[in-house]
Design a protein around this motif. Structure first.
Motif, mmCIF file in Angstrom:
data_model
loop_
_atom_site.group_PDB
_atom_site.id
_atom_site.type_symbol
_atom_site.label_atom_id
_atom_site.label_comp_id
_atom_site.label_asym_id
_atom_site.label_seq_id
_atom_site.Cartn_x
_atom_site.Cartn_y
_atom_site.Cartn_z
ATOM 1 N N THR A 75 0.819 -1.168 0.119
ATOM 2 C CA THR A 75 -0.038 0.159 -0.090
ATOM 3 C C THR A 75 0.899 1.384 -0.246
ATOM 4 N N ILE A 76 1.816 1.329 0.754
ATOM 5 C CA ILE A 76 2.737 2.640 0.980
ATOM 6 C C ILE A 76 3.440 2.707 -0.417
ATOM 7 N N ASP A 77 3.926 1.623 -0.968
ATOM 8 C CA ASP A 77 4.809 1.975 -2.315
ATOM 9 C C ASP A 77 3.543 2.019 -3.218
ATOM 10 N N SER A 78 2.590 1.739 -3.365
ATOM 11 C CA SER A 78 1.454 2.183 -4.226
ATOM 12 C C SER A 78 1.094 3.661 -4.219
ATOM 13 N N ILE A 79 1.150 4.260 -3.152
ATOM 14 C CA ILE A 79 0.617 5.598 -2.596
ATOM 15 C C ILE A 79 1.988 6.532 -3.072
ATOM 16 N N GLY A 80 3.272 6.054 -3.030
ATOM 17 C CA GLY A 80 4.238 6.821 -3.482
ATOM 18 C C GLY A 80 4.573 6.576 -4.880
ATOM 19 N N TYR A 81 4.179 5.557 -5.498
ATOM 20 C CA TYR A 81 4.043 5.585 -7.010
ATOM 21 C C TYR A 81 3.138 6.594 -7.542
ATOM 22 N N GLU A 82 1.842 6.403 -6.962
ATOM 23 C CA GLU A 82 0.728 7.484 -7.536
ATOM 24 C C GLU A 82 1.043 8.731 -7.522
#
Length: 666
Positions: A75-82
């Motif tokens: 989830t944290i990686d997805s937020i950073g990518y977004e």
């Protein structure tokens, strides 16, 4: 009207992204501490200056957080990518914010906030650090306005997040709306900060600010204005949060009050209700071993709750320790320190952590593992029901968790120590019935030397004040008169309750010049005066006055001397022998013929069956460098007014002295 409509529309859009609260985030505050460590790093002093214990705790916290975050890494990686992807595509910040909220649709609101901040810190923390370090090294200050705006915004983000993180489940519609709006605006601020940092790093760290014209200058002003507006919005929401906390009836607080009113929950139930993390099995720290322990250690015991902020003095801890360790094997109670900090401030700053750990290390009794464990409803309850504001409070609880005294029991501890157990009003009244105003009661066990003098039958003088010239003359004269009269006189300098520099300097002078006995440690001086003040508070609470209580008169007289700028002395001995000594002291002072020094006697009021063996004398300096020594006179009525030996004008009578004619040595 239009603003309210826009706010309602925005609220419905944000709420539409939220499905349920099925995913929670453990260790929220530890994660926030780690995020703050990362974002505060450019502004901290060299790590070498950090306390070793704090460094160890940081490492422990990082290990705990890293382990806890494993299931949320995707989830944290997805937020950073977004964030990174949408910024590079120059997407609108409102759209990016709503997209991020959609990613977090199954998380509770405070978890959404913390995860987004974690993504920002983990993905942009290093660049954030380098931007500020580069600015420091180049010394150009060309980005100072932007960096100051960023720093201000990040602080506002963290401050508001700490507020929202403390609310597990908003108990009112208004509080819920504030939490939702705060989540939106903090995420939007994260996007703005990430965008600004990206633009800095794209320029490279050897950047030069472009001077290509007004268009770019206008763009920079617009960016600054945008960051400032976001910070203002966050500060405004924080104010609304505290105002709502104050005004809106809190169901969680009502639930706590209802629970607390149930007597059957016992001492463990009461203390367990103080903590906001149900899964924390080790909320206390044992004073002697510093190990984390369960609440079971308090089962079937009386508990004294020591409630304070972080401004508790070493003297207080030292005297409490002395009381606590007396009769350790048979002590019928335990002490638990509840550090209460203002919910509007964060406790986890480096200075506060260091202060908290230092105090916790010094305490031999139990303490809460960390201040943030104490529920906000409990803080509100303690302030409203137990009248905690700033001053330390001790609340005694029995084995059932019931409060034994509605007023502060700390004053009983200062006066009587463990003799006051169980620290009830009934015990307080009983102890006062047995008390007599004598030197043993006044000094208690503060000074074993004085107790030895009493046993030897000496005349004893306690004296105080700040004027070292007066102290030298008074002690020299008193010793001289005592020697001429063949009297064994013990003198002790007790300073003032305000332990300022002059008192410390005077104590050192008394020691070096051997003027008299003295208390070398500030704790003894502090304890002497705090006992007197505690006696007055206790008498006030029992509705005793100088008109109806002899001990209250004596206490008030002593405290009036402490508030005076003049020197004072207290003599203790049977009145038969004192009649011979004090007039001799007065006559000796007259024979000195020192210019501008006057001596006066103050009258004794009618005995009124007083049970005092203390005679309190006020020594003062009414003009230039004169002083007065207040001596007793015989008889039950006041003599005619005295006149000044120098100018013959009437002298002002300022103090009253009480003497018991029946309490004399056989």
């Amino acid at each position: 009207m239009a603003e309210a409509l826009l706010k309602a529309t925005l609220l419905s859009q944000i709420q539409a992204t939220h499905k349920c609260d099925e995913r929670i985030l453990e260790e929220v505050e530890n994660l926030l501490c780690l995020i703050e460590d990362i974002l505060d790093h450019p502004f901290q002093d060299d790590d070498n200056a950090k306390d070793e214990q704090l460094r160890k705790e940081e490492k422990t916290r990082k290990r705990q957080v890293t382990s806890m975050l494993e299931e949320h890494n995707y989830t944290i990686d997805s937020i950073g990518y977004e964030i990174a992807n949408k910024i590079s595509s120059r997407e609108n910040s409102d759209i990016i914010t709503l997209d991020i909220l959609n990613l977090l649709s199954n998380y509770e609101w405070n978890a959404k906030l913390v995860l987004v901040l974690a993504a920002f810190a983990f993905n942009y923390g290093e660049s954030w650090d380098l931007v500020f370090l580069s600015e420091k090294r180049t010394g150009t200050n060309k980005l100072s306005p932007q960096l100051d705006a960023l720093k201000h915004l990040v602080k506002a983000m963290l401050d508001l997040t700490w507020c929202i993180a403390r609310i597990k489940k908003p108990s009112s519609r208004e509080m819920s709306d504030i939490s939702i709006h705060a989540t939106y605006w903090i995420i939007k601020s994260v996007v703005a900060c990430a965008s600004q940092i990206t633009s800095f790093t794209d320029m490279g760290f050897g950047y030069e600010i472009s001077e290509e014209g007004e268009e770019e200058e206008e763009e920079e002003k617009e960016e600054l204005s945008g960051l400032g507006c976001l910070a203002e919005e966050l500060v405004k929401l924080q104010c609304e949060f505290y105002e709502t906390m104050r005004k809106v009836p809190d169901e969680a607080y009502k639930d706590f009050l209802r629970m607390y009113d149930v007597n059957s929950i016992g001492i463990l139930g009461v203390i367990n209700s103080f903590f906001n993390e149900e899964n924390n099995q080790l909320p206390l720290v044992h004073g002697a071993t510093k190990r984390k322990v369960k609440l079971d250690v308090l089962e079937e015991k009386h508990v004294l709750l020591l409630i304070s902020d972080l401004d508790i003095s070493q003297e207080e801890i030292s005297i409490l320790e002395k009381i606590y360790l007396q009769d350790q094997e048979s002590r019928p109670y335990e002490v638990v320190w509840l550090p209460i900090l203002d919910p509007k401030t964060r406790w986890n700053t480096l200075d506060k952590q260091k202060k908290f750990k230092s105090l916790q290390e010094a305490m031999k009794w139990y303490s809460v593992q960390q201040p943030s464990l104490i529920d906000t409803n409990v803080i509100k309850f303690i302030k409203e029901k137990w009248d905690f504001q700033k001053e330390r409070v001790v609340v005694p609880l029995d084995q059932k968790g019931q409060v034994l005294s509605p007023s502060n029991a700390l004053h009983l501890m200062w006066i009587w120590g463990n003799k006051a157990f169980p620290f009830t009003e009934e015990m307080e009244e009983e102890l006062w019935k047995k008390a007599t105003w004598c030197l043993e009661f006044l000094v208690d066990d503060i000074d074993k030397v004085i107790l030895k003098w009493i046993a030897e039958g000496r005349h004893i003088c306690l004296y105080g004040g700040e004027d070292i010239k007066w102290i030298r003359k008074f002690t020299k004269t008193a010793h001289c008169v005592a020697e001429e009269a063949g009297i064994a006189l013990g003198m002790v300098y007790v300073g003032k309750s305000n332990r300022n520099h002059s008192v410390r300097r005077n104590t050192a002078t008394v020691a070096v010049e051997k003027l008299s006995h003295y208390w070398s440690d500030s704790t003894s001086i502090w304890h002497f005066w705090v006992r007197l003040k505690s006696m007055k508070r206790s008498k006030d609470k029992l509705r005793k006055t100088v008109e109806n209580d002899q001990i209250m008169r004596e206490i008030s007289t002593m405290l009036s001397y402490d508030n005076s700028k003049y020197g004072w002395a207290l003599f203790a001995k049977g009145s038969t022998e004192m009649v011979g000594f004090l007039p001799a002291l007065r006559d000796h002072l007259k024979r000195l013929s020192v210019p501008d020094y006057q001596i006066s006697e103050l009258p004794i009021t009618e005995p009124d069956n007083l049970s005092s063996e203390l005679q309190v004398k006020q020594l003062s300096e009414p003009y230039r460098q004169p002083y007065q020594i207040v001596l007793p006179v015989n008889g039950a009525t006041a003599p005619e007014g005295r006149h000044c030996d120098k100018c013959s004008r009437p002298m002002e009578m300022r103090f009253i002295i009480y003497e018991c004619s029946s309490c004399t040595d056989e």
